[in-house]
Write a protein that holds these residues in place. Structure first.
Motif, short mmCIF file in Angstrom:
data_model
loop_
_atom_site.label_atom_id
_atom_site.label_comp_id
_atom_site.label_asym_id
_atom_site.label_seq_id
_atom_site.Cartn_x
_atom_site.Cartn_y
_atom_site.Cartn_z
N ALA A 8 -6.44 -13.82 1.74
CA ALA A 8 -5.25 -13.06 2.11
C ALA A 8 -5.55 -11.57 2.14
CB ALA A 8 -4.13 -13.32 1.09
N VAL A 9 -4.61 -10.85 2.72
CA VAL A 9 -4.58 -9.40 2.64
C VAL A 9 -3.25 -9.05 1.97
CG1 VAL A 9 -4.53 -7.25 3.96
CG2 VAL A 9 -5.95 -9.16 4.74
N PHE A 10 -3.33 -8.33 0.85
CA PHE A 10 -2.13 -7.86 0.16
C PHE A 10 -1.90 -6.40 0.55
CE2 PHE A 10 -2.37 -10.74 -3.88
CZ PHE A 10 -2.09 -11.85 -3.10
N LEU A 11 -0.70 -6.11 0.99
CA LEU A 11 -0.34 -4.75 1.38
C LEU A 11 0.88 -4.30 0.60
CD1 LEU A 11 -0.37 -5.15 5.28
CD2 LEU A 11 -2.20 -4.24 3.85
N THR A 12 0.92 -3.03 0.27
CA THR A 12 2.17 -2.45 -0.22
C THR A 12 2.65 -1.46 0.83
OG1 THR A 12 0.99 -0.79 -1.54
CG2 THR A 12 1.66 -2.80 -2.67
N THR A 13 3.95 -1.27 0.88
CA THR A 13 4.58 -0.45 1.91
C THR A 13 5.80 0.26 1.33
OG1 THR A 13 5.59 -0.51 4.12
CG2 THR A 13 6.03 -2.38 2.69
N LEU A 30 6.84 -15.17 9.97
CA LEU A 30 7.28 -15.04 8.59
C LEU A 30 7.26 -16.41 7.93
CD1 LEU A 30 8.47 -13.09 6.46
CD2 LEU A 30 10.73 -13.75 7.32
N ASP A 31 6.44 -16.57 6.88
CA ASP A 31 6.42 -17.81 6.09
C ASP A 31 7.60 -17.83 5.14
OD1 ASP A 31 4.12 -18.99 7.12
OD2 ASP A 31 2.84 -18.42 5.44
N PHE A 32 7.79 -16.71 4.42
CA PHE A 32 8.93 -16.60 3.53
C PHE A 32 9.15 -15.13 3.18
CE2 PHE A 32 5.34 -17.24 0.62
CZ PHE A 32 5.50 -16.22 -0.29
N GLU A 33 10.38 -14.84 2.78
CA GLU A 33 10.77 -13.51 2.32
C GLU A 33 11.38 -13.66 0.94
OE1 GLU A 33 13.71 -9.87 3.77
OE2 GLU A 33 13.37 -11.57 5.08
N THR A 34 11.06 -12.75 0.03
CA THR A 34 11.62 -12.81 -1.32
C THR A 34 12.91 -12.01 -1.37
OG1 THR A 34 10.58 -10.81 -2.17
CG2 THR A 34 9.25 -12.84 -2.23
N ASP A 35 13.57 -12.04 -2.51
CA ASP A 35 14.78 -11.24 -2.68
C ASP A 35 14.48 -9.86 -3.25
OD1 ASP A 35 14.09 -12.00 -5.23
OD2 ASP A 35 16.05 -12.84 -5.75
N HIS A 36 13.19 -9.47 -3.28
CA HIS A 36 12.83 -8.14 -3.78
C HIS A 36 11.92 -7.40 -2.79
CE1 HIS A 36 10.14 -11.14 -5.69
NE2 HIS A 36 9.21 -10.26 -5.41
N ASN A 37 12.29 -7.45 -1.50
CA ASN A 37 11.61 -6.69 -0.45
C ASN A 37 10.12 -6.97 -0.36
OD1 ASN A 37 14.03 -5.49 0.33
ND2 ASN A 37 13.78 -3.83 -1.13
N GLU A 53 7.16 -4.13 -0.98
CA GLU A 53 7.66 -2.76 -0.94
C GLU A 53 7.49 -2.10 -2.30
OE1 GLU A 53 11.19 -1.96 1.52
OE2 GLU A 53 12.02 -1.05 -0.30
N VAL A 54 7.03 -0.85 -2.28
CA VAL A 54 6.88 -0.06 -3.50
C VAL A 54 7.68 1.23 -3.35
CG1 VAL A 54 4.60 -1.00 -4.08
CG2 VAL A 54 4.75 1.05 -2.65
N PRO A 55 8.00 1.89 -4.46
CA PRO A 55 8.75 3.15 -4.40
C PRO A 55 7.97 4.24 -3.66
CG PRO A 55 8.68 2.29 -6.65
CD PRO A 55 7.74 1.47 -5.84
N GLU A 56 8.71 5.21 -3.17
CA GLU A 56 8.12 6.32 -2.41
C GLU A 56 7.07 7.09 -3.19
OE1 GLU A 56 8.44 7.35 0.83
OE2 GLU A 56 9.69 5.60 1.22
N ASP A 57 7.14 7.10 -4.51
CA ASP A 57 6.16 7.86 -5.29
C ASP A 57 4.83 7.12 -5.48
OD1 ASP A 57 7.17 5.95 -7.03
OD2 ASP A 57 7.21 7.31 -8.76
N GLN A 58 4.74 5.90 -4.96
CA GLN A 58 3.48 5.14 -5.01
C GLN A 58 2.85 5.13 -3.62
OE1 GLN A 58 3.74 1.20 -6.65
NE2 GLN A 58 5.02 1.87 -8.34
N GLU A 59 1.56 5.34 -3.57
CA GLU A 59 0.85 5.32 -2.29
C GLU A 59 0.64 3.87 -1.83
OE1 GLU A 59 -2.87 7.23 0.00
OE2 GLU A 59 -2.01 8.15 -1.77
N PRO A 60 0.95 3.57 -0.56
CA PRO A 60 0.69 2.22 -0.05
C PRO A 60 -0.80 1.87 -0.17
CG PRO A 60 2.12 3.39 1.45
CD PRO A 60 1.61 4.40 0.45
#
Length: 114
Positions: A8-13, A30-37, A53-60
């Motif tokens: 896999a490839v794990f990405l944060t955004t 889309l295989d599935f979507e969680t309830d936490h973005n 998804e990560v907060p704006e203060d974290q670098e993707p």
């Protein structure tokens, strides 16, 4: 023991919706979507893409995940620097982090007792 290729490839955004749309425009489904973005997308039989998804203060970040046949019996070669040993994840696998000679982090993922 050897790995079995890219799992896999794990990405944060900063924006799950826009990131998912981007990959869908490239042919991923889309295989599935969680309830936490976050969610998983796949294109054919190849590695899946998991985006969180990560907060704006974290670098993707991007992390490549290599598959191992059995996390309970996998022993990396001594030349491989283990950053964190295999541990259970909240999504039902075991994951180890290793560092390559240039300092990049890689994840090794497998199930227990395969």
């Amino acid at each position: 023991m050897e790995t079995e290729g890219v799992e896999a490839v794990f990405l944060t955004t900063h924006n799950w919706g826009r990131a998912a749309q981007f990959f869908q425009a490239l042919g991923y489904k889309l295989d599935f979507e969680t309830d936490h973005n976050s969610g998983q997308l796949r294109n054919g039989d190849g590695p899946y893409v998991f985006i969180a998804e990560v907060p704006e203060d974290q670098e993707p970040q991007t992390r490549i995940v290599l598959k191992v046949p059995d996390a309970d019996t996998f022993q990396p070669d001594p030349v491989v620097e283990v950053v964190t040993p295999f541990a259970d994840t909240h999504y039902g696998t075991k994951e180890m982090t290793v560092r390559d000679p240039d300092g990049r982090l890689w994840s090794l993922q497998g199930t227990a007792g395969n």
